[in-house]
Design an enzyme around this catalytic site. Structure first.
Site, PDB file in Angstrom:
ATOM      1  N   ASP A   1     -14.131   6.615   2.092  1.00 55.22           N
ATOM      2  CA  ASP A   1     -14.311   5.555   2.847  1.00 55.22           C
ATOM      3  C   ASP A   1     -13.717   4.249   2.129  1.00 55.22           C
ATOM      4  OD1 ASP A   1     -15.637   4.359   5.279  1.00 55.22           O
ATOM      5  OD2 ASP A   1     -17.224   5.842   4.788  1.00 55.22           O
TER       6      ASP A   1
ATOM      7  N   CYS B   1       0.979  -0.956   0.201  1.00 55.06           N
ATOM      8  CA  CYS B   1       0.060   0.000   0.082  1.00 55.06           C
ATOM      9  C   CYS B   1       0.982   1.312   0.239  1.00 55.06           C
ATOM     10  CB  CYS B   1      -0.929  -0.086   1.159  1.00 55.06           C
ATOM     11  SG  CYS B   1      -2.157  -1.163   0.932  1.00 55.06           S
TER      12      CYS B   1
ATOM     13  N   HIS C   1      -9.398 -11.286 -13.671  1.00 59.22           N
ATOM     14  CA  HIS C   1      -8.913 -10.748 -14.853  1.00 59.22           C
ATOM     15  C   HIS C   1      -7.430 -10.371 -14.835  1.00 59.22           C
ATOM     16  CE1 HIS C   1      -8.990  -8.478 -18.870  1.00 59.22           C
ATOM     17  NE2 HIS C   1      -8.234  -7.443 -18.344  1.00 59.22           N
ATOM     18  N   SER C   2      -6.703 -10.662 -16.047  1.00 60.11           N
ATOM     19  CA  SER C   2      -5.358 -10.692 -16.002  1.00 60.11           C
ATOM     20  C   SER C   2      -4.874  -9.758 -17.253  1.00 60.11           C
ATOM     21  CB  SER C   2      -4.670 -12.259 -15.900  1.00 60.11           C
ATOM     22  OG  SER C   2      -5.133 -12.929 -17.023  1.00 60.11           O
TER      23      SER C   2
ATOM     24  N   LYS D   1       0.422   3.583  -2.899  1.00 70.53           N
ATOM     25  CA  LYS D   1      -0.612   4.561  -3.174  1.00 70.53           C
ATOM     26  C   LYS D   1      -0.353   5.927  -3.860  1.00 70.53           C
ATOM     27  CE  LYS D   1      -4.120   3.180  -0.039  1.00 70.53           C
ATOM     28  NZ  LYS D   1      -5.242   3.393   1.088  1.00 70.53           N
TER      29      LYS D   1
END
Length: 346
Positions: free
Chosen positions: A51, A17, A141-142, A20
């Site tokens: 949220d 993360c 999905h790839s 980001k």
């Protein structure tokens, strides 16, 4: 010469993360695109308060939760990468107080440079966490691309009146955290090949633990607000909660839980570059940060804990409920009437 094992973290500048987009830039993108303007009355939770997931009401007693979360490798082992990515994505449903029901995978893989067998291990790790959460990895999905990326789109359900948003805090509410901080620090130590074996196990133990207690807390009005702590660090997500509720918060720096062993890395200035990105985004809104305490506050977490606001008169009930669920908690501060600063560190 023997082939060296593939280190997935070599294929990404950031990790987890920590990848980001910076908060200010993200706000610019969303506001310029009109993403904050949403008019469907059945869309109960959208972008307007930053949220954890979107919530759409489909009947008087049923709403659907949807979230999508993906990132570049945070660890070198593909199985562990899949586990962490899955736990992180499912957490967004728990943070709304909901129950996850199924997930779809998102996979980007440089198939000509990294063996497809390693991508299979990523999926295997994700499936193991989905199984723990009681859901199926239903599809996905790839694409073939230069960067390995993995995550999930997770669907959940909740009663429309039981949704936990990040903006429901009230003055006097106590703030609790369900996981210790420091995942970003340990991930950086791993990327720099400085991490100790036990500290890697601590990283996995923390990041792979499901925030499933969130589903239980969705049934209790005593819990006023909830979010999970991820890429913007504790400070960033606490500020989002405070701004959404029109409040300020104070936190006790000595009460912040830390993953065992991270202080040694902080002392060596081993922590993510995006720690400073988070600090630069929020430092004008905070008072009382001393020296390197900013690392604890701004360390980007991947699959971090829940940050929960509970009415003070219900403290004993909350602590007993968490004890019955074998859920560790740490009381780190409280909400108060809005002041000059969004957060004061004491």
């Amino acid at each position: 010469m023997e082939n060296q094992p593939t280190r997935l973290t070599e294929w990404s500048e950031g990790s987890g993360c920590g990848c980001k987009i910076a908060p200010a830039i993200l706000d610019q993108i969303l506001s310029s695109s009109g993403s904050f303007s949403q008019n469907d009355p059945n869309l109960l939770v959208g972008n307007s308060h930053k949220d954890d997931a979107a919530v759409y009401q489909v009947s008087d007693d049923l709403a659907v939760i949807n979230t999508v979360d993906f990132f570049t490798p945070i660890v070198d082992d593909p199985y562990d990468f899949g586990r962490i990515a899955a736990a992180n994505a499912i957490s967004d449903v728990y943070a709304m107080g909901g129950k996850p029901v199924f997930a779809n995978a998102i996979l980007s893989w440089p198939v000509e440079k990294i063996a497809p067998e390693l991508a299979a291990k990523v999926l295997e790790g994700a499936k193991s966490i989905c199984k723990l959460a009681g859901i199926e990895l239903a599809g996905g999905h790839s694409i073939a691309a230069k960067d390995p990326i993995f995550g999930l789109s997770v669907n959940g359900i909740i009663h429309p009146r039981k949704i936990k948003t990040n903006k429901g805090g009230k003055p006097g509410d106590l703030l609790f955290l369900t996981k210790p901080l420091g995942i970003g620090v340990l991930a950086t130590a791993l990327k720099r090949q400085k991490i100790k074996d036990q500290d890697y196990l601590n990283l996995l133990d923390t990041a792979c633990k499901l925030n499933s207690v969130g589903t239980i807390l969705g049934n209790h009005e005593e819990v006023h607000a909830m979010t999970d702590v991820t890429g913007f660090g504790l400070l960033g997500h606490l500020i989002e909660m405070a701004e959404g509720a029109g409040l300020s918060a104070e936190i006790e720096i000595g009460n912040l839980p830390l993953i065992e062993g991270i202080q040694e890395y902080i002392n060596q200035f081993i922590f993510p570059d995006n720690t400073y990105r988070n600090w630069n985004a929020y430092n004008t809104k905070i008072k009382g940060v001393v020296g390197m305490d900013l690392v604890k506050l701004c360390d980007p977490q991947t699959s971090g804990g829940l940050l929960i606001a509970v009415a003070e008169e219900n403290k004993a009930w909350f602590e007993e409920t968490m004890k019955l669920e074998n859920q560790p908690i740490w009381e780190i501060g409280r909400f108060k009437a809005k002041g000059e600063f969004m957060v004061e560190v004491i």
